[in-house]
Design an enzyme around this catalytic site. Structure first.
Site, PDB file in Angstrom:
ATOM      1  N   GLN A 130      -7.199   0.798   5.010  1.00 30.32           N
ATOM      2  CA  GLN A 130      -6.837   2.037   5.710  1.00 30.32           C
ATOM      3  C   GLN A 130      -6.206   3.051   4.767  1.00 30.32           C
ATOM      4  O   GLN A 130      -6.640   4.202   4.693  1.00 30.32           O
ATOM      5  CB  GLN A 130      -5.859   1.729   6.859  1.00 30.32           C
ATOM      6  CG  GLN A 130      -5.534   2.949   7.710  1.00 30.32           C
ATOM      7  CD  GLN A 130      -4.197   2.862   8.435  1.00 30.32           C
ATOM      8  OE1 GLN A 130      -3.396   1.964   8.174  1.00 30.32           O
ATOM      9  NE2 GLN A 130      -3.954   3.779   9.336  1.00 30.32           N
ATOM     10  N   ARG A 188     -14.707  -5.864  -0.623  1.00 26.74           N
ATOM     11  CA  ARG A 188     -15.910  -5.229  -0.057  1.00 26.74           C
ATOM     12  C   ARG A 188     -15.863  -3.740  -0.389  1.00 26.74           C
ATOM     13  O   ARG A 188     -14.791  -3.134  -0.393  1.00 26.74           O
ATOM     14  CB  ARG A 188     -15.941  -5.430   1.463  1.00 26.74           C
ATOM     15  CG  ARG A 188     -14.742  -4.834   2.135  1.00 26.74           C
ATOM     16  CD  ARG A 188     -14.400  -5.344   3.494  1.00 26.74           C
ATOM     17  NE  ARG A 188     -12.962  -5.108   3.682  1.00 26.74           N
ATOM     18  CZ  ARG A 188     -12.427  -4.044   4.284  1.00 26.74           C
ATOM     19  NH1 ARG A 188     -13.182  -3.120   4.819  1.00 26.74           N
ATOM     20  NH2 ARG A 188     -11.125  -3.898   4.366  1.00 26.74           N
ATOM     21  N   ASP A 246     -11.460  -9.715  -6.571  1.00 24.53           N
ATOM     22  CA  ASP A 246     -10.577 -10.554  -5.784  1.00 24.53           C
ATOM     23  C   ASP A 246      -9.240 -10.592  -6.533  1.00 24.53           C
ATOM     24  O   ASP A 246      -9.117 -11.250  -7.571  1.00 24.53           O
ATOM     25  CB  ASP A 246     -11.196 -11.963  -5.684  1.00 24.53           C
ATOM     26  CG  ASP A 246     -10.297 -12.918  -4.931  1.00 24.53           C
ATOM     27  OD1 ASP A 246      -9.164 -12.530  -4.577  1.00 24.53           O
ATOM     28  OD2 ASP A 246     -10.734 -14.072  -4.711  1.00 24.53           O
ATOM     29  N   TYR A 248       4.539 -11.286   7.180  1.00 23.90           N
ATOM     30  CA  TYR A 248       4.234 -10.040   6.463  1.00 23.90           C
ATOM     31  C   TYR A 248       5.531  -9.394   5.960  1.00 23.90           C
ATOM     32  O   TYR A 248       5.648  -9.031   4.784  1.00 23.90           O
ATOM     33  CB  TYR A 248       3.488  -9.108   7.421  1.00 23.90           C
ATOM     34  CG  TYR A 248       3.320  -7.688   6.963  1.00 23.90           C
ATOM     35  CD1 TYR A 248       2.480  -7.361   5.911  1.00 23.90           C
ATOM     36  CD2 TYR A 248       3.988  -6.645   7.622  1.00 23.90           C
ATOM     37  CE1 TYR A 248       2.312  -6.047   5.514  1.00 23.90           C
ATOM     38  CE2 TYR A 248       3.815  -5.328   7.240  1.00 23.90           C
ATOM     39  CZ  TYR A 248       2.981  -5.031   6.178  1.00 23.90           C
ATOM     40  OH  TYR A 248       2.812  -3.733   5.789  1.00 23.90           O
TER      41      TYR A 248
HETATM   42  C1  VAH Z   1       1.807  -3.105  10.525  1.00 23.62           C
HETATM   43  N1  VAH Z   1       1.095  -0.918   9.887  1.00 23.62           N
HETATM   44  O1  VAH Z   1       1.800  -2.721  11.696  1.00 23.62           O
HETATM   45  C2  VAH Z   1       1.811  -2.062   9.427  1.00 23.62           C
HETATM   46  C3  VAH Z   1       3.144  -1.545   8.995  1.00 23.62           C
HETATM   47  C4  VAH Z   1       5.171  -0.519   9.933  1.00 23.62           C
HETATM   48  C5  VAH Z   1       4.239  -1.606  10.013  1.00 23.62           C
HETATM   49  O2  VAH Z   1       3.544  -2.041   7.784  1.00 23.62           O
HETATM   50  O3  VAH Z   1       1.814  -4.276  10.240  1.00 23.62           O
END
Ligand code: VAH
Length: 326
Positions: A22, A46, A59, A149
């Protein structure tokens, strides 16, 4: 061959990992405009079919492959945009850790060994968790994220800071809020609803929202996010007092706010709220961000508010869908 003319004195050669993602896709275009199409090396697993310019299938978990590309193109700056985002990451916690951390460590170590001048690392407001003040969350807050994350982003910020302090590698980073643009689609994030909603509105279809109507989160229009990244990379090193990652703010809104903004164009736009597991993630994030450090150190200032963003999103998606139908 491109690379024989690259890398001469004073010339910057910019490598982007995750260039088909994105942010990567829009960032690649801006960097091509700034540095010239032959000085930007877009890499991803890709290709982005709409992109022009140099593309290498890469990669980034493979250090040898990354090293070869950095050497071949005499890369001077890296924007490392590879990541599995918050919501998708919860389905594959260990894979998310391995990919997000493994690729960053490859980028940092290869940059150190091959003397890359600057590295950009995108962090996120997902570094914050409970035990913060959720309104105007300060730069230096408790970082106890609730997602894998977020954990990778906290660790990543600290690795960047470590490489800066220990090896003088010039690593720079921003904590992005949710990013919204018409040019590309996000995948696997908690803030993705704010992109999908515009597509539905323009197609005049009803929208089902996976967050509650009142869930306020920090967000930013993609042009501001890309400009912020490039401005931070352009800032004089001595001005930068934060080497973990800078808070930056654009706007803050909830689903009901964005719906109200969209209804200024589409008064009959229909929305149904059906919160899922992503609600819990959103509830652990800030509602708004204090970005005074970024403003002080390198002059950060957003240009887009919610209505300005709605206008650009709707206008551009309308032309896109008209051309697809035509
Ligand atoms: C997510 N767009 O939703 C990402 C972002 C603020 C969150 O890092 O995981």
């Amino acid at each position: 061959m491109y690379y024989t003319i690259l890398g001469s004195m004073g010339v910057e050669n910019i490598l982007i990992t995750g260039a088909s993602g994105q942010l990567g896709a829009v960032l690649t275009k801006s960097l091509q405009q700034k540095f010239g199409i032959d000085h930007v090396i877009a890499t991803d697993l890709r290709p982005n079919k709409e992109a022009r310019g140099i593309f290498e299938k890469l990669d980034a978990t493979d250090p040898e492959a990354l090293k070869q590309v950095v050497k071949r193109y005499k890369v001077t700056q890296i924007y490392h945009m590879v990541a599995i985002l918050s919501a998708k990451g919860e389905a594959f916690p260990q894979k998310t850790w391995d990919i997000n951390m493994g690729t960053l460590l490859n980028v940092l170590e290869i940059s150190r060994l091959l003397k890359v001048k600057k590295v950009f690392y995108p962090s996120s407001i997902a570094v914050f968790g409970h035990h913060i003040s959720r309104i105007n969350t300060p730069q230096f807050s408790n970082l106890t994220p609730t997602t894998v994350y977020g954990m990778t982003k906290v660790a990543g910020e600290n690795w960047g800071n470590y490489y800066f302090n220990t090896y003088q590698l010039d690593v720079r980073s921003i904590r992005y809020p949710g990013v919204i643009g018409y040019q590309s689609l996000p995948g696997g994030g908690t803030t993705d609803y704010a992109v999908d909603i515009y597509h539905k509105a323009v197609k005049q279809e009803p929208f089902e929202c996976f967050l509650k109507a009142s869930t306020r989160l920090p967000m930013m229009y993609i042009e501001d996010a890309v400009r912020a990244s490039i401005e931070l990379m352009d800032a004089p090193a001595e001005k930068l007092s934060v080497r973990t990652s800078y808070n930056i703010a654009g706007m803050s809104f909830s689903p009901e706010d964005i719906v109200a903004s969209i209804r200024k164009t589409y008064p009959n736009f229909e929305v149904r709220y059906n919160p899922d597991f992503r609600q819990k993630i959103a509830d652990s994030w800030p509602m708004s961000i204090d970005d005074s450090k970024a403003r002080e150190d390198w002059g950060w200032k957003p240009r887009y508010d919610l209505d300005a963003m709605s206008r650009v999103m709707i206008e551009n998606l309308k032309s896109y869908y008209n051309s697809v139908i035509a």
